[in-house]
Write an enzyme that holds these catalytic residues in place. Structure first.
Site, PDB file in Angstrom:
ATOM      1  N   ASP A  95       2.520 -13.532   6.622  1.00 17.32           N
ATOM      2  CA  ASP A  95       3.546 -14.192   6.467  1.00 17.32           C
ATOM      3  C   ASP A  95       4.473 -12.965   5.851  1.00 17.32           C
ATOM      4  OD1 ASP A  95       5.635 -15.713   6.470  1.00 17.32           O
ATOM      5  OD2 ASP A  95       4.913 -17.081   4.975  1.00 17.32           O
ATOM      6  N   ASP A 137      -0.611 -23.626  10.133  1.00 17.37           N
ATOM      7  CA  ASP A 137      -1.031 -23.016   8.863  1.00 17.37           C
ATOM      8  C   ASP A 137      -0.462 -24.285   7.853  1.00 17.37           C
ATOM      9  OD1 ASP A 137       0.574 -21.438   6.772  1.00 17.37           O
ATOM     10  OD2 ASP A 137       1.342 -21.581   8.589  1.00 17.37           O
TER      11      ASP A 137
END
Length: 370
Positions: free
Chosen positions: A91, A267
């Site tokens: 991320d 996720d």
């Protein structure tokens, strides 16, 4: 492009696919455990190898702060640092724009470290540089993730900045890497709950040209019906021939409903967070082991999931471990919760291939709809 995506089966918008990168290939839909600081909470790399997720997440913000991207790079990148041969997705730190309320301007973000209070500056370009140092396989661009119910002006500004940063990030990625490392970069669609803004953000992001596309800014506190309406306005706008990733979604109903719209990757910290609070994912819904009803229960945590890595243990024993604060309680429940979600993704793949996805959708809704 070093990433390819092939649709292998489809039922309605739901699809089974295969993503291939220089590191290997894996099937979708898939769930990716979150290892924020280069570790999934309570688990080690051998545990992950036994569970078999195709991709594990790590967070650029946290690894930038501790231990630093330079150190990770010297240790052979994140794969060498962790001892993990599977895929890694990083991320960008964009979620911290949402959660830590830093100073945001057109050029980037100024953070105060959650570790020592020091000040740091992130930009679209520096986030690319950091992720290339980390050596992840799939890298997310820096974006602005406002609350889903933020005012229209806030959502508009988030879309504008996310689009501008995405263009800068793509240029930086191609200039510095040029796919020489085998890394891939995904763009992120924002727009809150507005179908019009979502469509605009998708169009602008696709025009830049990424290896895959993520839906951001949802599952951040809005009602599930609102989330799904925004998602249904977004997913059909994304390219069919590239992966679609919903960031931060982990509840079973949400996962299945998102798959029904054509999403491929997910996720969430939910399965690991629930485990640390004594809660298991089961085909009977959430199982709270602190409940006294389980004190003498001589049955597995989920009798309908005999493949659970903790099937040998009774609910009574697991409740005991949790109540006396044994660290193994969180580890065992984390193993179970992740195995349960990974198995759900395999069930979804099989059901789509067999044309029975509607039956699985109804089963999940019956177990978790409440």
């Amino acid at each position: 492009m070093s990433l390819t995506f092939e649709v292998l089966a489809q039922q309605g918008a739901a699809r089974v696919g295969r993503i291939t990168t220089p590191r290997g290939s894996f099937a979708t839909p898939c769930f990716m455990p979150v290892g924020t600081r280069a570790a999934v909470r309570t688990l080690d790399t051998a545990d992950l190898e036994a569970l078999g997720p195709a991709v594990v997440l790590a967070n650029t913000y946290h690894l930038f702060m501790r231990p630093g991207a330079e150190l990770v790079q010297k240790m052979g990148g994140i794969h060498g640092f962790v001892g993990w041969s599977g895929h890694v997705l990083t991320d960008s730190g964009g979620y911290q724009v949402f959660s830590l309320s830093p100073q945001v301007d057109d050029e980037g973000v100024t953070f105060r470290s959650t570790y020592d209070g020091s000040t740091h500056r992130f930009s679209a370009e520096t986030v690319v540089d950091t992720q290339l140092q980390l050596g992840s396989d799939i890298q997310m661009v820096l974006d602005v993730c406002p609350p889903a119910d933020a005012p229209d002006a806030t959502q508009r500004l988030a879309v504008e900045r996310t689009a501008a940063w995405a263009k800068r990030a793509r240029h930086r990625f191609l200039d510095v890497d040029g796919h020489g490392s085998g890394a891939n970069q995904f763009g992120i669609v924002q727009g809150g709950l507005s179908a019009a803004l979502r469509a605009e953000s998708a169009e602008r992001t696709i025009a830049i040209g990424f290896d895959g596309y993520a839906v951001g800014g949802l599952s951040v506190g809005e009602e599930q019906s609102q989330m799904l309406a925004a998602l249904e306005a977004t997913t059909p706008k994304l390219p069919v021939q590239q992966p679609r990733y919903f960031m931060g979604l982990g509840d079973p109903v949400g996962l299945i409903e998102a798959i029904a719209t054509g999403v491929d990757m997910f996720d969430c910290v939910l399965p690991t967070r629930l485990a640390r609070h004594g809660t298991a994912l089961t085909w009977q819904g959430r199982l709270n082991l602190s409940n006294a009803a389980h004190a003498h229960a001589d049955m597995a945590v989920d009798p309908e999931f005999p493949a659970s890595p903790i099937a040998r243990y009774s609910r009574a024993y697991l409740r005991h471990l949790y109540n006396v604060d044994e660290p193994s309680a969180a580890r065992l429940l984390t193993l179970h919760n992740l195995a349960w979600l990974l198995a759900l993704m395999q069930d979804a793949q099989a059901a789509i291939g067999a044309g029975t996805f509607g039956l699985l959708r109804a089963k999940v809704a019956a177990a978790w709809g409440g």
